[in-house]
Design a protein around this motif. Structure first.
Motif, PDB file in Angstrom:
ATOM      1  N   LYS A   6      52.427  63.224 115.890  1.00  0.00           N
ATOM      2  CA  LYS A   6      52.971  63.293 114.522  1.00  0.00           C
ATOM      3  C   LYS A   6      52.015  64.118 113.653  1.00  0.00           C
ATOM      4  CE  LYS A   6      56.470  60.045 113.686  1.00  0.00           C
ATOM      5  NZ  LYS A   6      57.334  60.522 114.757  1.00  0.00           N
ATOM      6  N   LEU A   7      52.586  64.857 112.724  1.00  0.00           N
ATOM      7  CA  LEU A   7      51.741  65.593 111.788  1.00  0.00           C
ATOM      8  C   LEU A   7      51.128  64.617 110.792  1.00  0.00           C
ATOM      9  CD1 LEU A   7      53.899  68.723 110.870  1.00  0.00           C
ATOM     10  CD2 LEU A   7      52.103  68.538 112.579  1.00  0.00           C
ATOM     11  N   LYS A   9      49.703  63.507 107.038  1.00  0.00           N
ATOM     12  CA  LYS A   9      50.310  63.671 105.720  1.00  0.00           C
ATOM     13  C   LYS A   9      49.916  65.030 105.126  1.00  0.00           C
ATOM     14  CE  LYS A   9      51.027  60.927 101.594  1.00  0.00           C
ATOM     15  NZ  LYS A   9      50.360  59.982 100.703  1.00  0.00           N
ATOM     16  N   GLU A  11      48.946  67.732 106.833  1.00  0.00           N
ATOM     17  CA  GLU A  11      49.586  68.835 107.557  1.00  0.00           C
ATOM     18  C   GLU A  11      51.042  68.992 107.120  1.00  0.00           C
ATOM     19  OE1 GLU A  11      47.577  69.181 111.949  1.00  0.00           O
ATOM     20  OE2 GLU A  11      48.618  67.328 111.472  1.00  0.00           O
ATOM     21  N   LYS A  12      51.690  67.849 106.867  1.00  0.00           N
ATOM     22  CA  LYS A  12      53.075  67.887 106.404  1.00  0.00           C
ATOM     23  C   LYS A  12      53.174  68.636 105.085  1.00  0.00           C
ATOM     24  CE  LYS A  12      56.002  64.265 108.187  1.00  0.00           C
ATOM     25  NZ  LYS A  12      56.072  62.819 108.258  1.00  0.00           N
ATOM     26  N   LYS A  13      52.207  68.364 104.204  1.00  0.00           N
ATOM     27  CA  LYS A  13      52.197  69.015 102.900  1.00  0.00           C
ATOM     28  C   LYS A  13      52.062  70.532 103.089  1.00  0.00           C
ATOM     29  CE  LYS A  13      49.627  69.142  98.649  1.00  0.00           C
ATOM     30  NZ  LYS A  13      48.201  69.452  98.555  1.00  0.00           N
ATOM     31  N   HIS A  16      55.305  72.008 104.207  1.00  0.00           N
ATOM     32  CA  HIS A  16      56.219  72.168 103.067  1.00  0.00           C
ATOM     33  C   HIS A  16      55.912  73.456 102.321  1.00  0.00           C
ATOM     34  CE1 HIS A  16      58.353  68.452 103.340  1.00  0.00           C
ATOM     35  NE2 HIS A  16      57.261  67.703 103.250  1.00  0.00           N
ATOM     36  N   VAL A 163      57.378  73.635 111.780  1.00  0.00           N
ATOM     37  CA  VAL A 163      56.694  72.479 112.359  1.00  0.00           C
ATOM     38  C   VAL A 163      56.528  72.661 113.869  1.00  0.00           C
ATOM     39  CG1 VAL A 163      56.859  69.990 112.751  1.00  0.00           C
ATOM     40  CG2 VAL A 163      57.588  70.966 110.561  1.00  0.00           C
TER      41      VAL A 163
END
Lengths: 272, 258
Positions: A6-7, A9, A11-13, A16, A163
């Protein structure tokens, strides 16, 4: 591969931001570097995250200002892979940074091929087919449905492609570190990259001779002869000539100017 | 005057949306003609003209570096003239193509102008000035939007006869010269790309890719697959021999000498 990973938080940002920055890819499309300006802006979320000094950031931005061209709808996948490579480059001082561009170049051709046939060739045609029949009946739903049918898959591919590309890139890097595989990847990427640039030059650089020989009463177009010797010989020679001029230290702007003069003068005296 | 401003603004704004949202297809005739129809108070004609032009322009797409006739201007002005003159889809059709072809050469000029921006972009990149790069990118976009606005405004203001006269008055030789230059300019970009990658020995890979397209007319994707197989053979199947194939050790050093 690290697909299951899972990425974080953070990395998710970043993903985006990469998603949003990717939209401006073609804003300044041009002949010299095509989508390069948009691509380096698309890389910025990664660059500012991995490089803290201004010098390193500048080096990375410059690296991504190299000519770039792919189907805009699928660009984030390449941005994702390049992001993983930049991450590795920032953490590992012995990492050969030229690999980043070579991998990028190796990817832009196939992604343009897949992207064009998927988005321009298939999805758009399906959306047009459905939208048209409604528009012909005078229904405003026609254009609306056309846009929705095209853009819902477009946005999904744009987001999840990024992703996926990032995870894929990180996975390759993890394996690469423990087997000394980087030299092989670099060599391979150079071979693929050169072939793709060769093919793209052949398909995008256009030059035909309009010169016509007159032998007695016979008129023989020079281009016919050239085609028998080597089709697209002139674009090949022109591309290599540009390469040699650059290697000799000519500035890209000078060469652009030469090219425009060449086009107009050549057209005036009727050889092209 | 008001109508001219309106049509010009629609063309400029649609192009802005198209390039700010990653090519969502809002410049296709089916969308453009409908919006022009809405703006000029005749949605039905807009929809019908849009459907007709969409079929005609279906094949005109920008793939790679080629610049096709400009569908945005073609559809936008074709529809406007059809609605304003009270005639149907046929008039739109007759006008759309010549207009689209004219607009295509204006687009070539914008692409050439923006090539000159790239030197400045490089200096901004060297200074890690991301604000500057984004502003420059937007300026390039706004430049093209303005071009669309002016084309729409002038065309509606002076009407179709003036448009036709203008097209006929540009010296053919200059148009042709610009077209030729437009076809050649990608060579400069590819030259730049080759600069760090190509050495005396591996130029053959470049020519190999070129020849596969030139002789066999393989699609880029196919050539890439051949490239991957060739790379795999060189790297994995013939370890130790790949140096001999590539030329020499000096060659290897050249590769990494960026």
């Amino acid at each position: 591969m690290s697909d299951k990973k899972k990425l974080t938080k953070d990395e998710k940002k970043m993903m985006h931001e990469i998603f949003w920055n990717s939209f401006m890819l073609e804003a300044s499309y041009n002949y010299e570097r095509q989508q390069a300006l948009g691509f380096s802006i698309g890389m910025w979320p990664a660059i500012k995250r991995y490089y803290k000094t201004k010098e390193e950031q500048a080096e990375a931005l410059e690296r991504h200002m190299n000519i770039f061209n792919t189907t805009p709808h699928v660009v984030t996948t390449i941005t994702g892979v390049a992001t993983a490579l930049e991450k590795e480059a920032s953490e590992n001082p012995s990492f050969d940074k030229s690999i980043i561009n070579n991998v990028k170049i190796g990817l832009m051709g196939p992604f343009a091929g897949i992207g064009d046939s998927l988005f321009w060739g298939t999805l758009r045609i399906i959306a047009v087919g459905i939208g048209l029949s409604l528009a012909q009946q005078g229904s405003i739903l026609g254009p609306i449905l056309f846009l929705l049918l095209f853009n819902i898959p477009h946005m999904l591919v744009r987001y999840y492609g990024g992703v996926y590309g990032y995870k894929l890139g990180t996975g390759i890097m993890q394996q690469a570190n423990n087997s000394g595989i980087m030299e092989k990847i670099s060599k391979g990427a150079t071979v693929v990259g050169l072939m793709v640039i060769g093919a793209m030059s052949a398909s995008m650089v256009k030059l035909n001779s309009a010169f016509v020989f007159t032998v007695g009463d016979q008129k023989i177009p020079m281009q016919d002869y050239l085609d028998q010797i080597f089709p697209l010989l002139l674009p090949l020679l022109y591309t290599l000539a540009m390469f040699l001029l650059l290697k000799k230290g000519f500035k890209p702007t000078t060469i652009l100017f030469i090219t425009i003069i060449f086009g107009i003068v050549g057209s005036l005296i009727g050889i092209i | 005057m008001g109508t001219a401003l309106l049509v010009g603004a629609i063309l400029g704004i649609l192009w802005f949306i198209e390039k700010m949202l990653g090519t969502p297809m809002v410049i296709r005739p089916i969308v453009v003609s409908t919006i022009i129809g809405l703006a000029l108070g005749d949605v039905q004609t807009g929809l019908l003209v849009g459907a007709t032009l969409e079929l005609v322009f279906m094949g005109f797409i920008q793939v790679g570096g080629a610049v096709p006739p400009d569908v945005l201007v073609g559809a936008g002005l074709g529809t406007s003239f059809a609605i304003l003159s009270g005639s149907g889809a046929e008039v739109a059709l007759a006008l759309a193509l010549p207009i689209a072809i004219l607009a295509q050469s204006l687009k070539v000029v914008v692409f050439i102008v923006r090539s000159y921006f790239m030197k400045y972009a490089m200096s901004l990149a060297k200074a890690a000035n991301i604000r500057g790069l984004i502003t420059l990118n937007m300026a390039g976009l706004v430049l093209q939007c303005l071009m669309y606005f002016v084309v729409g405004f002038v065309a509606i203001l002076f009407g179709s006869t003036a448009v036709e006269a203008f097209v006929n008055n540009i010296p053919g030789v200059i148009m042709n010269g610009l077209q030729v230059a437009g076809g050649l300019l990608p060579a400069v970009g590819f030259g730049l790309l080759l600069l760090p990658m190509m050495s005396k020995f591996n130029v053959l890979y470049f020519i190999f890719g070129f020849a596969l397209f030139a002789y066999v007319n393989l699609p880029i994707l196919g050539i890439t697959l051949f490239g991957v197989v060739l790379a795999f053979i060189l790297v994995y199947e013939m370890p130790g021999k790949n140096v001999a194939v590539a030329g020499s050790n000096i060659d290897e050093e050249d590769l990494f000498d960026v």
